[in-house]
Design a protein around this motif. Structure first.
Motif, PDB file in Angstrom:
ATOM      1  N   UNK A  13       1.229  -0.810  -0.193  1.00  0.00           N
ATOM      2  CA  UNK A  13       0.431  -0.162   0.384  1.00  0.00           C
ATOM      3  C   UNK A  13       0.846   1.152   0.223  1.00  0.00           C
ATOM      4  N   UNK A  14       1.934   1.174  -0.139  1.00  0.00           N
ATOM      5  CA  UNK A  14       2.993   2.335  -0.439  1.00  0.00           C
ATOM      6  C   UNK A  14       4.423   1.795  -1.265  1.00  0.00           C
ATOM      7  N   UNK A  15       3.578   2.830  -2.233  1.00  0.00           N
ATOM      8  CA  UNK A  15       5.427   2.174  -3.441  1.00  0.00           C
ATOM      9  C   UNK A  15       6.363   3.647  -3.088  1.00  0.00           C
ATOM     10  N   UNK A  16       5.529   4.549  -2.231  1.00  0.00           N
ATOM     11  CA  UNK A  16       6.700   5.744  -2.447  1.00  0.00           C
ATOM     12  C   UNK A  16       7.732   5.498  -1.520  1.00  0.00           C
ATOM     13  N   UNK A  17       8.069   5.329  -0.375  1.00  0.00           N
ATOM     14  CA  UNK A  17       8.936   5.392   0.766  1.00  0.00           C
ATOM     15  C   UNK A  17       9.604   4.598   0.407  1.00  0.00           C
ATOM     16  N   UNK A  18      10.691   5.375   1.015  1.00  0.00           N
ATOM     17  CA  UNK A  18      11.995   4.919   0.594  1.00  0.00           C
ATOM     18  C   UNK A  18      12.950   3.964   1.988  1.00  0.00           C
ATOM     19  N   UNK A  19      13.243   2.924   1.119  1.00  0.00           N
ATOM     20  CA  UNK A  19      13.439   1.688   1.543  1.00  0.00           C
ATOM     21  C   UNK A  19      15.829   1.555   2.614  1.00  0.00           C
ATOM     22  N   UNK A  20      16.178   1.262   2.982  1.00  0.00           N
ATOM     23  CA  UNK A  20      17.164   0.895   3.253  1.00  0.00           C
ATOM     24  C   UNK A  20      17.833   0.005   3.735  1.00  0.00           C
TER      25      UNK A  20
END
Length: 253
Positions: A89-96
């Motif tokens: 439901x969230x394609x935008x949050x940046x993940x490291x």
């Protein structure tokens, strides 16, 4: 900028926090020639929240986080699976991803992570990832609109919106991945899109179209990747003129 660390190791969390604080402290000293005015403003404001496991984070997640440092090895749901839940439901949050086991790092690319850090990492290695994350954040802040959903405020990147339908007090944002319906009005939508007016145009009483997604025109119908939108007679000329300007601008003519 809202940053979350999901990690159960206090030492590793302290290292990540130190690197984050160092990044913002150093960039706050940069001049206007190094950053544009918007980035300089944003770089001085951030919040930092820590979760010791992914399950607690998912339970409280409201879609308003900008950057997540996510440990792969967690109690309960493992980091990669946490990321998969987020991407539903969230394609935008940046993940490291962060990990002590290099062989697990490659799994992160399946969920569109921007990279991974092998713990214990250096400030130089951290900064490389943080610069990339901040650049994405700046772009999102510049080209996104805030919409109020049942779960809170969500930022929608305008490039992801194909068209918008307005019926009475319900507004549906048709994006490349999903349809999002909220309680709003045409006036409120036009105000949100004011800075993006060259990309969106109203083509009939109820619909605004992102010119970047127009694939063709058949008589009085606009062809989009996922829809066919009728144009009203009174708005047809303005639409054609806007489309011509948009096409010329983006083709370099």
């Amino acid at each position: 900028m809202k940053i979350v660390i999901i990690d159960d190791d206090d030492f590793d969390v302290a290292l990540t926090e130190k690197c984050i604080h160092s990044f913002f402290a150093s960039n706050a000293q940069r001049t206007q020639s190094d950053w544009n005015s918007q980035a300089t403003l944003h770089v001085q404001h951030y919040t930092l929240t820590r979760f010791t496991n992914g399950d607690d984070f998912l339970e409280h997640y409201d879609g308003t986080v900008d950057l997540i440092f996510l440990d792969i090895e967690l109690p309960g749901t493992q980091g990669v699976d946490v990321a998969r839940h987020i991407r539903l439901y969230d394609s935008n949050v940046t993940i490291v991803f962060t990990t002590k086991m290099a062989q697990y790092a490659a799994e992160g690319y399946d969920v569109d992570a921007i990279g991974y850090l092998i713990k214990p990492f250096s400030e130089d290695a951290f900064r490389v990832k943080m610069v990339k994350a901040f650049t994405l954040y700046e772009n999102k802040a510049t080209h996104s609109i805030p919409i109020r959903t049942d779960n809170g405020i969500r930022l929608l990147h305008t490039n992801d919106i194909e068209y918008i339908d307005v019926q009475r007090h319900e507004v549906t944002y048709h994006t490349t991945n999903e349809d999002i319906t909220v309680w709003s009005s045409l006036k409120a939508v036009l105000q949100l899109l004011a800075v993006h007016e060259k990309e969106f145009i109203q083509v009939n009483r109820y619909t605004l179209v992102n010119l970047g997604y127009v694939r063709g025109i058949e008589a009085d119908t606009i062809l989009l990747p996922q829809a066919r939108i009728p144009t009203s007679r009174g708005r047809r000329k303005a639409f054609m003129e806007a489309l011509t300007r948009y096409t010329s601008r983006n083709s370099g003519l």
